[in-house]
Design a protein around this motif. Structure first.
Motif, PDB file in Angstrom:
ATOM      1  N   ALA A  63       0.833  -1.211   0.000  1.00  0.00           N
ATOM      2  CA  ALA A  63       0.000   0.000   0.000  1.00  0.00           C
ATOM      3  C   ALA A  63       0.864   1.256   0.000  1.00  0.00           C
ATOM      4  O   ALA A  63       0.550   2.242  -0.680  1.00  0.00           O
ATOM      5  N   LEU A  64       1.946   1.241   0.757  1.00  0.00           N
ATOM      6  CA  LEU A  64       2.856   2.391   0.787  1.00  0.00           C
ATOM      7  C   LEU A  64       3.461   2.636  -0.591  1.00  0.00           C
ATOM      8  O   LEU A  64       3.601   3.784  -1.025  1.00  0.00           O
ATOM      9  N   ALA A  65       3.846   1.563  -1.276  1.00  0.00           N
ATOM     10  CA  ALA A  65       4.456   1.698  -2.598  1.00  0.00           C
ATOM     11  C   ALA A  65       3.496   2.337  -3.594  1.00  0.00           C
ATOM     12  O   ALA A  65       3.932   3.000  -4.546  1.00  0.00           O
ATOM     13  N   ARG A  66       2.200   2.152  -3.387  1.00  0.00           N
ATOM     14  CA  ARG A  66       1.201   2.718  -4.302  1.00  0.00           C
ATOM     15  C   ARG A  66       0.830   4.152  -3.954  1.00  0.00           C
ATOM     16  O   ARG A  66       0.217   4.848  -4.777  1.00  0.00           O
ATOM     17  N   HIS A  67       1.154   4.595  -2.744  1.00  0.00           N
ATOM     18  CA  HIS A  67       0.681   5.913  -2.307  1.00  0.00           C
ATOM     19  C   HIS A  67       1.463   7.018  -3.022  1.00  0.00           C
ATOM     20  O   HIS A  67       2.691   6.979  -3.071  1.00  0.00           O
ATOM     21  N   PRO A  68       0.782   8.026  -3.564  1.00  0.00           N
ATOM     22  CA  PRO A  68       1.466   9.032  -4.375  1.00  0.00           C
ATOM     23  C   PRO A  68       2.450   9.913  -3.612  1.00  0.00           C
ATOM     24  O   PRO A  68       3.335  10.522  -4.223  1.00  0.00           O
ATOM     25  N   LEU A  69       2.309  10.017  -2.282  1.00  0.00           N
ATOM     26  CA  LEU A  69       3.186  10.905  -1.520  1.00  0.00           C
ATOM     27  C   LEU A  69       4.309  10.183  -0.799  1.00  0.00           C
ATOM     28  O   LEU A  69       5.304  10.814  -0.431  1.00  0.00           O
ATOM     29  N   PHE A  70       4.177   8.868  -0.585  1.00  0.00           N
ATOM     30  CA  PHE A  70       5.141   8.191   0.289  1.00  0.00           C
ATOM     31  C   PHE A  70       6.555   8.240  -0.282  1.00  0.00           C
ATOM     32  O   PHE A  70       7.506   8.594   0.420  1.00  0.00           O
ATOM     33  N   HIS A  71       6.715   7.889  -1.546  1.00  0.00           N
ATOM     34  CA  HIS A  71       8.051   7.889  -2.130  1.00  0.00           C
ATOM     35  C   HIS A  71       8.629   9.296  -2.172  1.00  0.00           C
ATOM     36  O   HIS A  71       9.798   9.510  -1.824  1.00  0.00           O
ATOM     37  N   ALA A  72       7.824  10.270  -2.571  1.00  0.00           N
ATOM     38  CA  ALA A  72       8.312  11.643  -2.660  1.00  0.00           C
ATOM     39  C   ALA A  72       8.744  12.183  -1.301  1.00  0.00           C
ATOM     40  O   ALA A  72       9.717  12.934  -1.196  1.00  0.00           O
ATOM     41  N   ALA A  73       8.037  11.783  -0.236  1.00  0.00           N
ATOM     42  CA  ALA A  73       8.333  12.303   1.100  1.00  0.00           C
ATOM     43  C   ALA A  73       9.517  11.623   1.752  1.00  0.00           C
ATOM     44  O   ALA A  73      10.243  12.244   2.538  1.00  0.00           O
ATOM     45  N   THR A  74       9.728  10.339   1.451  1.00  0.00           N
ATOM     46  CA  THR A  74      10.751   9.580   2.170  1.00  0.00           C
ATOM     47  C   THR A  74      11.953   9.203   1.319  1.00  0.00           C
ATOM     48  O   THR A  74      13.027   8.956   1.871  1.00  0.00           O
ATOM     49  N   LEU A  75      11.808   9.098   0.009  1.00  0.00           N
ATOM     50  CA  LEU A  75      12.879   8.655  -0.882  1.00  0.00           C
ATOM     51  C   LEU A  75      13.542   7.402  -0.306  1.00  0.00           C
ATOM     52  O   LEU A  75      14.734   7.384   0.017  1.00  0.00           O
ATOM     53  N   PRO A  76      12.793   6.323  -0.166  1.00  0.00           N
ATOM     54  CA  PRO A  76      13.273   5.168   0.587  1.00  0.00           C
ATOM     55  C   PRO A  76      14.398   4.408  -0.115  1.00  0.00           C
ATOM     56  O   PRO A  76      14.346   4.167  -1.323  1.00  0.00           O
ATOM     57  N   LEU A  77      15.406   4.061   0.650  1.00  0.00           N
ATOM     58  CA  LEU A  77      16.459   3.149   0.213  1.00  0.00           C
ATOM     59  C   LEU A  77      16.250   1.774   0.839  1.00  0.00           C
ATOM     60  O   LEU A  77      16.324   0.759   0.163  1.00  0.00           O
ATOM     61  N   ARG A  78      16.005   1.758   2.137  1.00  0.00           N
ATOM     62  CA  ARG A  78      15.708   0.525   2.867  1.00  0.00           C
ATOM     63  C   ARG A  78      14.561   0.813   3.827  1.00  0.00           C
ATOM     64  O   ARG A  78      14.385   1.943   4.269  1.00  0.00           O
ATOM     65  N   MET A  79      13.830  -0.246   4.170  1.00  0.00           N
ATOM     66  CA  MET A  79      12.708  -0.089   5.087  1.00  0.00           C
ATOM     67  C   MET A  79      12.622  -1.307   5.986  1.00  0.00           C
ATOM     68  O   MET A  79      12.731  -2.447   5.514  1.00  0.00           O
ATOM     69  N   LEU A  80      12.457  -1.067   7.283  1.00  0.00           N
ATOM     70  CA  LEU A  80      12.200  -2.170   8.200  1.00  0.00           C
ATOM     71  C   LEU A  80      10.745  -2.582   8.044  1.00  0.00           C
ATOM     72  O   LEU A  80       9.847  -1.740   8.154  1.00  0.00           O
ATOM     73  N   PRO A  81      10.453  -3.849   7.738  1.00  0.00           N
ATOM     74  CA  PRO A  81       9.057  -4.257   7.577  1.00  0.00           C
ATOM     75  C   PRO A  81       8.221  -3.838   8.782  1.00  0.00           C
ATOM     76  O   PRO A  81       8.661  -3.952   9.924  1.00  0.00           O
ATOM     77  N   PRO A  82       7.015  -3.324   8.537  1.00  0.00           N
ATOM     78  CA  PRO A  82       6.195  -2.801   9.628  1.00  0.00           C
ATOM     79  C   PRO A  82       5.951  -3.817  10.747  1.00  0.00           C
ATOM     80  O   PRO A  82       5.800  -5.023  10.498  1.00  0.00           O
ATOM     81  N   ARG A  83       5.914  -3.293  11.951  1.00  0.00           N
ATOM     82  CA  ARG A  83       5.469  -4.022  13.129  1.00  0.00           C
ATOM     83  C   ARG A  83       4.098  -3.479  13.510  1.00  0.00           C
ATOM     84  O   ARG A  83       3.673  -2.427  13.028  1.00  0.00           O
ATOM     85  N   PHE A  84       3.428  -4.172  14.431  1.00  0.00           N
ATOM     86  CA  PHE A  84       2.064  -3.804  14.807  1.00  0.00           C
ATOM     87  C   PHE A  84       1.954  -3.785  16.326  1.00  0.00           C
ATOM     88  O   PHE A  84       2.448  -4.700  17.005  1.00  0.00           O
ATOM     89  N   ASN A  85       1.327  -2.728  16.852  1.00  0.00           N
ATOM     90  CA  ASN A  85       1.196  -2.632  18.307  1.00  0.00           C
ATOM     91  C   ASN A  85      -0.221  -2.262  18.723  1.00  0.00           C
ATOM     92  O   ASN A  85      -1.046  -1.839  17.903  1.00  0.00           O
ATOM     93  N   ARG A  86      -0.460  -2.441  20.021  1.00  0.00           N
ATOM     94  CA  ARG A  86      -1.786  -2.209  20.606  1.00  0.00           C
ATOM     95  C   ARG A  86      -1.604  -1.590  21.989  1.00  0.00           C
ATOM     96  O   ARG A  86      -0.849  -2.127  22.817  1.00  0.00           O
ATOM     97  N   TYR A  87      -2.259  -0.466  22.208  1.00  0.00           N
ATOM     98  CA  TYR A  87      -2.233   0.213  23.504  1.00  0.00           C
ATOM     99  C   TYR A  87      -3.648   0.219  24.071  1.00  0.00           C
ATOM    100  O   TYR A  87      -4.597   0.612  23.377  1.00  0.00           O
ATOM    101  N   GLU A  88      -3.801  -0.165  25.332  1.00  0.00           N
ATOM    102  CA  GLU A  88      -5.095  -0.106  26.011  1.00  0.00           C
ATOM    103  C   GLU A  88      -4.850  -0.174  27.513  1.00  0.00           C
ATOM    104  O   GLU A  88      -3.741  -0.440  27.971  1.00  0.00           O
ATOM    105  N   GLY A  89      -5.903   0.115  28.286  1.00  0.00           N
ATOM    106  CA  GLY A  89      -5.799  -0.005  29.742  1.00  0.00           C
ATOM    107  C   GLY A  89      -4.714   0.840  30.361  1.00  0.00           C
ATOM    108  O   GLY A  89      -4.033   0.417  31.302  1.00  0.00           O
ATOM    109  N   GLY A  90      -4.525   2.062  29.855  1.00  0.00           N
ATOM    110  CA  GLY A  90      -3.488   2.944  30.381  1.00  0.00           C
ATOM    111  C   GLY A  90      -2.143   2.766  29.728  1.00  0.00           C
ATOM    112  O   GLY A  90      -1.170   3.440  30.101  1.00  0.00           O
ATOM    113  N   GLY A  91      -2.025   1.880  28.754  1.00  0.00           N
ATOM    114  CA  GLY A  91      -0.756   1.669  28.074  1.00  0.00           C
ATOM    115  C   GLY A  91      -0.236   2.933  27.423  1.00  0.00           C
ATOM    116  O   GLY A  91      -0.995   3.748  26.900  1.00  0.00           O
TER     117      GLY A  91
END
Length: 225
Positions: A63-91
């Motif tokens: 999805a990032l590769a398809r987004h019209p602004l992502f490449h222009a804003a970041t000019l990516p050379l390498r990327m750490l594959p996304p991680r996923f998190n969850r905050y709740e209960g005061g986290g």
């Protein structure tokens, strides 16, 4: 440069990702940080090695590769594959600076120039959870619609405010840019956006071509590969 990129995930993609995460097995988020981070981090994450994390990370990267602004804003050379998190209960995650160098799955290393947070929960469904980014202009609170992304310099002091009700779910990642210097990246992004606007307005073709040449010559001079 702190930049909001809207609609990285469309509604169908967002629904699919959220359904998968709602049924996920989460672990203590402190497993992926050093000693300093463990003192201020209270959240849960998908295990790095889990098949679900790898599948969802690939979907987000596509999805990032398809987004019209992502490449222009970041000019990516390498990327750490996304991680996923969850905050709740005061986290929360207290003020911290991201690690400068990170290991990639292929054994190479990444210099963390840019951090990204992709919001996956409706902001009305949880209280708190703002991403607070501190810079010379003060503190900036970011809480975006589900499917929207914020990118910002990874050397920024930042935190996630406590989530007092509901659950804040997000993907996060880091990018090593072709252009190390944040000011130069901003200049290139602004020049790129001006060129796109001139093309859309059918401005003088020769002038647009000249500006495009300036863009690429600056990128050639400033980039590191």
């Amino acid at each position: 440069m702190l930049l909001h990129l809207p609609a990285v995930l469309d509604p169908a993609e967002l629904t699919q990702v959220r359904r998968a995460l709602d049924d996920a097995d989460w672990t203590d988020g402190r497993e992926t940080v050093g000693a300093q981070g463990r003192e201020v981090k209270r959240n849960r994450q998908l295990p790095d090695a889990s098949a679900l994390r790898h599948a969802l990370a690939a979907q987000v990267q596509s999805a990032l590769a398809r987004h019209p602004l992502f490449h222009a804003a970041t000019l990516p050379l390498r990327m750490l594959p996304p991680r996923f998190n969850r905050y709740e209960g005061g986290g929360e995650y207290g003020f911290h600076v991201d690690g400068a160098v990170m290991a990639l799955p292929d054994g190479n290393q990444l210099r963390s120039d840019i951090a990204g947070t992709l919001f996956l929960a409706d902001p009305a469904s949880y209280d708190g959870g703002e991403l607070i980014v501190s810079d010379t202009y003060g503190e900036h609170a970011v809480k975006l619609p589900a499917g929207d992304l914020v990118v910002y310099p990874a050397n920024s002091l930042h935190r996630v405010a406590p989530v007092t009700s509901g659950a804040r779910v997000a993907a996060f990642f880091w990018v090593q840019s072709l252009v190390r210097d944040e000011r130069r990246r901003r200049t290139l992004f602004e020049l790129d956006q001006a060129i796109q606007a001139l093309r859309a307005s059918r401005a003088d073709t020769a002038a647009v071509l000249q500006l495009t040449g300036v863009y690429h010559n600056l990128l050639r001079e400033w980039s590191e590969t």
